[in-house]
Design a protein around this motif. Structure first.
Motif, PDB file in Angstrom:
ATOM      1  N   LEU A  37     -15.795   1.722   5.860  1.00 53.52           N
ATOM      2  CA  LEU A  37     -14.492   2.355   5.992  1.00 53.52           C
ATOM      3  C   LEU A  37     -13.322   1.440   5.610  1.00 53.52           C
ATOM      4  CD1 LEU A  37     -12.975   4.941   6.722  1.00 53.52           C
ATOM      5  CD2 LEU A  37     -12.963   4.160   9.108  1.00 53.52           C
ATOM      6  N   PRO A  38     -13.307   0.144   5.964  1.00 45.52           N
ATOM      7  CA  PRO A  38     -12.161  -0.689   5.563  1.00 45.52           C
ATOM      8  C   PRO A  38     -11.928  -0.709   4.050  1.00 45.52           C
ATOM      9  CG  PRO A  38     -13.397  -1.791   7.291  1.00 45.52           C
ATOM     10  CD  PRO A  38     -14.213  -0.588   6.873  1.00 45.52           C
ATOM     11  N   ALA A  39     -12.974  -0.712   3.251  1.00 42.88           N
ATOM     12  CA  ALA A  39     -12.799  -0.677   1.791  1.00 42.88           C
ATOM     13  C   ALA A  39     -12.225   0.660   1.366  1.00 42.88           C
ATOM     14  CB  ALA A  39     -14.129  -0.938   1.084  1.00 42.88           C
ATOM     15  N   ALA A  40     -12.726   1.750   1.946  1.00 44.51           N
ATOM     16  CA  ALA A  40     -12.209   3.082   1.612  1.00 44.51           C
ATOM     17  C   ALA A  40     -10.731   3.180   1.976  1.00 44.51           C
ATOM     18  CB  ALA A  40     -13.014   4.161   2.327  1.00 44.51           C
ATOM     19  N   GLU A  41     -10.382   2.683   3.141  1.00 44.44           N
ATOM     20  CA  GLU A  41      -8.977   2.717   3.552  1.00 44.44           C
ATOM     21  C   GLU A  41      -8.114   1.895   2.592  1.00 44.44           C
ATOM     22  OE1 GLU A  41      -9.614   3.382   8.348  1.00 44.44           O
ATOM     23  OE2 GLU A  41      -9.566   1.327   7.563  1.00 44.44           O
ATOM     24  N   ALA A  42      -8.661   0.778   2.097  1.00 42.99           N
ATOM     25  CA  ALA A  42      -7.910  -0.081   1.177  1.00 42.99           C
ATOM     26  C   ALA A  42      -7.696   0.605  -0.162  1.00 42.99           C
ATOM     27  CB  ALA A  42      -8.638  -1.413   0.981  1.00 42.99           C
ATOM     28  N   PHE A  43      -8.741   1.218  -0.735  1.00 42.16           N
ATOM     29  CA  PHE A  43      -8.494   1.851  -2.034  1.00 42.16           C
ATOM     30  C   PHE A  43      -7.657   3.099  -1.889  1.00 42.16           C
ATOM     31  CE2 PHE A  43     -13.179   3.080  -1.660  1.00 42.16           C
ATOM     32  CZ  PHE A  43     -13.003   4.432  -1.445  1.00 42.16           C
ATOM     33  N   LEU A  44      -7.776   3.806  -0.780  1.00 42.61           N
ATOM     34  CA  LEU A  44      -6.911   4.970  -0.557  1.00 42.61           C
ATOM     35  C   LEU A  44      -5.442   4.540  -0.406  1.00 42.61           C
ATOM     36  CD1 LEU A  44      -9.161   7.097   1.804  1.00 42.61           C
ATOM     37  CD2 LEU A  44      -8.534   7.629  -0.570  1.00 42.61           C
ATOM     38  N   LYS A  45      -5.217   3.433   0.282  1.00 40.85           N
ATOM     39  CA  LYS A  45      -3.855   2.919   0.448  1.00 40.85           C
ATOM     40  C   LYS A  45      -3.263   2.525  -0.908  1.00 40.85           C
ATOM     41  CE  LYS A  45      -1.440  -0.500   3.323  1.00 40.85           C
ATOM     42  NZ  LYS A  45      -1.674  -1.611   4.278  1.00 40.85           N
ATOM     43  N   GLY A  46      -4.049   1.832  -1.735  1.00 37.10           N
ATOM     44  CA  GLY A  46      -3.589   1.459  -3.067  1.00 37.10           C
ATOM     45  C   GLY A  46      -3.280   2.676  -3.923  1.00 37.10           C
ATOM     46  N   LEU A  47      -4.131   3.689  -3.851  1.00 35.08           N
ATOM     47  CA  LEU A  47      -3.917   4.913  -4.620  1.00 35.08           C
ATOM     48  C   LEU A  47      -2.693   5.676  -4.115  1.00 35.08           C
ATOM     49  CD1 LEU A  47      -7.640   6.013  -4.967  1.00 35.08           C
ATOM     50  CD2 LEU A  47      -6.160   5.130  -6.788  1.00 35.08           C
ATOM     51  N   GLU A  48      -2.478   5.658  -2.804  1.00 33.59           N
ATOM     52  CA  GLU A  48      -1.297   6.326  -2.254  1.00 33.59           C
ATOM     53  C   GLU A  48      -0.020   5.632  -2.729  1.00 33.59           C
ATOM     54  OE1 GLU A  48       0.453   8.034   1.963  1.00 33.59           O
ATOM     55  OE2 GLU A  48      -1.022   6.414   2.025  1.00 33.59           O
ATOM     56  N   TYR A  49       0.001   4.295  -2.704  1.00 32.30           N
ATOM     57  CA  TYR A  49       1.172   3.556  -3.202  1.00 32.30           C
ATOM     58  C   TYR A  49       1.392   3.836  -4.685  1.00 32.30           C
ATOM     59  CZ  TYR A  49       1.430   0.803   1.127  1.00 32.30           C
ATOM     60  OH  TYR A  49       1.561   0.389   2.420  1.00 32.30           O
ATOM     61  N   ARG A  50       0.309   3.919  -5.443  1.00 29.61           N
ATOM     62  CA  ARG A  50       0.424   4.212  -6.877  1.00 29.61           C
ATOM     63  C   ARG A  50       1.086   5.572  -7.080  1.00 29.61           C
ATOM     64  NH1 ARG A  50      -1.362   2.512 -11.621  1.00 29.61           N
ATOM     65  NH2 ARG A  50      -1.690   4.031 -13.287  1.00 29.61           N
ATOM     66  N   PHE A  51       0.631   6.568  -6.308  1.00 33.60           N
ATOM     67  CA  PHE A  51       1.207   7.906  -6.418  1.00 33.60           C
ATOM     68  C   PHE A  51       2.692   7.883  -6.060  1.00 33.60           C
ATOM     69  CE2 PHE A  51       2.394  11.813  -4.118  1.00 33.60           C
ATOM     70  CZ  PHE A  51       2.377  12.696  -5.192  1.00 33.60           C
ATOM     71  N   LYS A  52       3.044   7.193  -4.976  1.00 32.84           N
ATOM     72  CA  LYS A  52       4.449   7.132  -4.544  1.00 32.84           C
ATOM     73  C   LYS A  52       5.326   6.439  -5.584  1.00 32.84           C
ATOM     74  CE  LYS A  52       3.633   7.411   0.421  1.00 32.84           C
ATOM     75  NZ  LYS A  52       3.623   6.684   1.696  1.00 32.84           N
ATOM     76  N   ASP A  53       4.783   5.426  -6.255  1.00 31.93           N
ATOM     77  CA  ASP A  53       5.570   4.675  -7.244  1.00 31.93           C
ATOM     78  C   ASP A  53       5.651   5.375  -8.600  1.00 31.93           C
ATOM     79  OD1 ASP A  53       6.120   2.725  -5.393  1.00 31.93           O
ATOM     80  OD2 ASP A  53       4.730   1.240  -6.228  1.00 31.93           O
ATOM     81  N   THR A  54       4.613   6.122  -8.975  1.00 29.54           N
ATOM     82  CA  THR A  54       4.564   6.689 -10.328  1.00 29.54           C
ATOM     83  C   THR A  54       4.731   8.206 -10.363  1.00 29.54           C
ATOM     84  OG1 THR A  54       2.168   7.053 -10.342  1.00 29.54           O
ATOM     85  CG2 THR A  54       2.967   4.858 -11.051  1.00 29.54           C
ATOM     86  N   GLY A  55       4.406   8.871  -9.261  1.00 31.24           N
ATOM     87  CA  GLY A  55       4.415  10.337  -9.259  1.00 31.24           C
ATOM     88  C   GLY A  55       3.171  10.935  -9.888  1.00 31.24           C
ATOM     89  N   ASN A  56       2.308  10.093 -10.436  1.00 31.18           N
ATOM     90  CA  ASN A  56       1.056  10.553 -11.031  1.00 31.18           C
ATOM     91  C   ASN A  56      -0.052  10.534  -9.988  1.00 31.18           C
ATOM     92  OD1 ASN A  56       2.243  10.772 -13.604  1.00 31.18           O
ATOM     93  ND2 ASN A  56       1.909   8.586 -13.962  1.00 31.18           N
ATOM     94  N   VAL A  57      -0.847  11.593  -9.967  1.00 32.13           N
ATOM     95  CA  VAL A  57      -1.946  11.684  -9.008  1.00 32.13           C
ATOM     96  C   VAL A  57      -3.170  10.983  -9.601  1.00 32.13           C
ATOM     97  CG1 VAL A  57      -3.442  13.222  -7.694  1.00 32.13           C
ATOM     98  CG2 VAL A  57      -1.055  13.868  -8.114  1.00 32.13           C
ATOM     99  N   PRO A  58      -3.582   9.855  -9.008  1.00 27.22           N
ATOM    100  CA  PRO A  58      -4.777   9.174  -9.514  1.00 27.22           C
ATOM    101  C   PRO A  58      -6.040   9.937  -9.108  1.00 27.22           C
ATOM    102  CG  PRO A  58      -3.901   8.012  -7.618  1.00 27.22           C
ATOM    103  CD  PRO A  58      -2.963   9.139  -7.903  1.00 27.22           C
ATOM    104  N   ILE A  59      -7.155   9.511  -9.668  1.00 24.15           N
ATOM    105  CA  ILE A  59      -8.443  10.152  -9.416  1.00 24.15           C
ATOM    106  C   ILE A  59      -9.363   9.165  -8.718  1.00 24.15           C
ATOM    107  CG2 ILE A  59     -10.517  11.101 -10.531  1.00 24.15           C
ATOM    108  CD1 ILE A  59      -8.623  12.107 -12.765  1.00 24.15           C
ATOM    109  N   LEU A  60     -10.084   9.656  -7.724  1.00 30.15           N
ATOM    110  CA  LEU A  60     -11.095   8.864  -7.030  1.00 30.15           C
ATOM    111  C   LEU A  60     -12.429   9.592  -7.138  1.00 30.15           C
ATOM    112  CD1 LEU A  60     -12.184   6.683  -5.068  1.00 30.15           C
ATOM    113  CD2 LEU A  60     -11.428   8.168  -3.207  1.00 30.15           C
ATOM    114  N   ILE A  61     -13.421   8.897  -7.665  1.00 29.07           N
ATOM    115  CA  ILE A  61     -14.788   9.416  -7.704  1.00 29.07           C
ATOM    116  C   ILE A  61     -15.591   8.533  -6.758  1.00 29.07           C
ATOM    117  CG2 ILE A  61     -16.819   9.867  -9.126  1.00 29.07           C
ATOM    118  CD1 ILE A  61     -14.818  10.101 -11.522  1.00 29.07           C
ATOM    119  N   HIS A  62     -16.100   9.135  -5.704  1.00 28.84           N
ATOM    120  CA  HIS A  62     -16.779   8.394  -4.638  1.00 28.84           C
ATOM    121  C   HIS A  62     -18.224   8.857  -4.522  1.00 28.84           C
ATOM    122  CE1 HIS A  62     -17.519   6.545  -0.739  1.00 28.84           C
ATOM    123  NE2 HIS A  62     -17.892   7.724  -0.273  1.00 28.84           N
TER     124      HIS A  62
END
Length: 144
Positions: A37-62
């Protein structure tokens, strides 16, 4: 590099690195550990910041695992439920106590919040001898 993929040497336990790399990516493949879970929380946090900064919705394949579907029959009887990939509502009825669900549920929540488009794959083990470009490059083990 031959496949057009940027690789980084690190560990999924280095959550600062995982978050940073997720922030820098349009697409994240989460294939290292479906239960950490800590790794999942970390990549989700990074993706959320990316979305907030760019407005583009990134993709996660898990990659999760078919263990989420276990019913403890141990081969003694056939289950009655037939799971359908085209019916995500059915998959969402799986109990939070099933294997892999803690991470899966965090990913589903992130998708519902709208800052990342997620795809969860439940690969099973396929036995045999692999022969492909990944094997030729020494990236994939040819034996399973």
């Amino acid at each position: 590099k031959q496949l057009g993929v940027k690789t980084v040497v690190g560990s999924h336990t280095d959550v600062a690195l995982v978050e940073k790399l997720a922030y820098e990516a349009d697409v994240v493949l989460s294939i290292a550990d479906c239960d950490y879970l800590p790794a999942a929380e970390a990549f989700l946090k990074g993706l959320e910041y990316r979305f907030k900064d760019t407005g583009n919705v990134p993709i996660l394949i898990h990659t999760s695992g078919t263990g989420v579907l276990i019913d403890n029959a141990a081969g003694a009887f056939a289950g009655e439920t037939i799971y359908d990939d085209a019916n995500p509502d059915q998959i969402e009825t799986l109990a939070p106590s099933q294997p892999h669900r803690e991470v899966d549920l965090a990913i589903i929540k992130a998708d519902k919040e709208g800052y990342v488009k997620t795809y969860i794959i439940l690969p099973s083990t396929i036995y045999g001898l692999a022969s492909n470009k990944l094997v030729d490059l020494g990236i994939q083990n040819p034996h399973s």
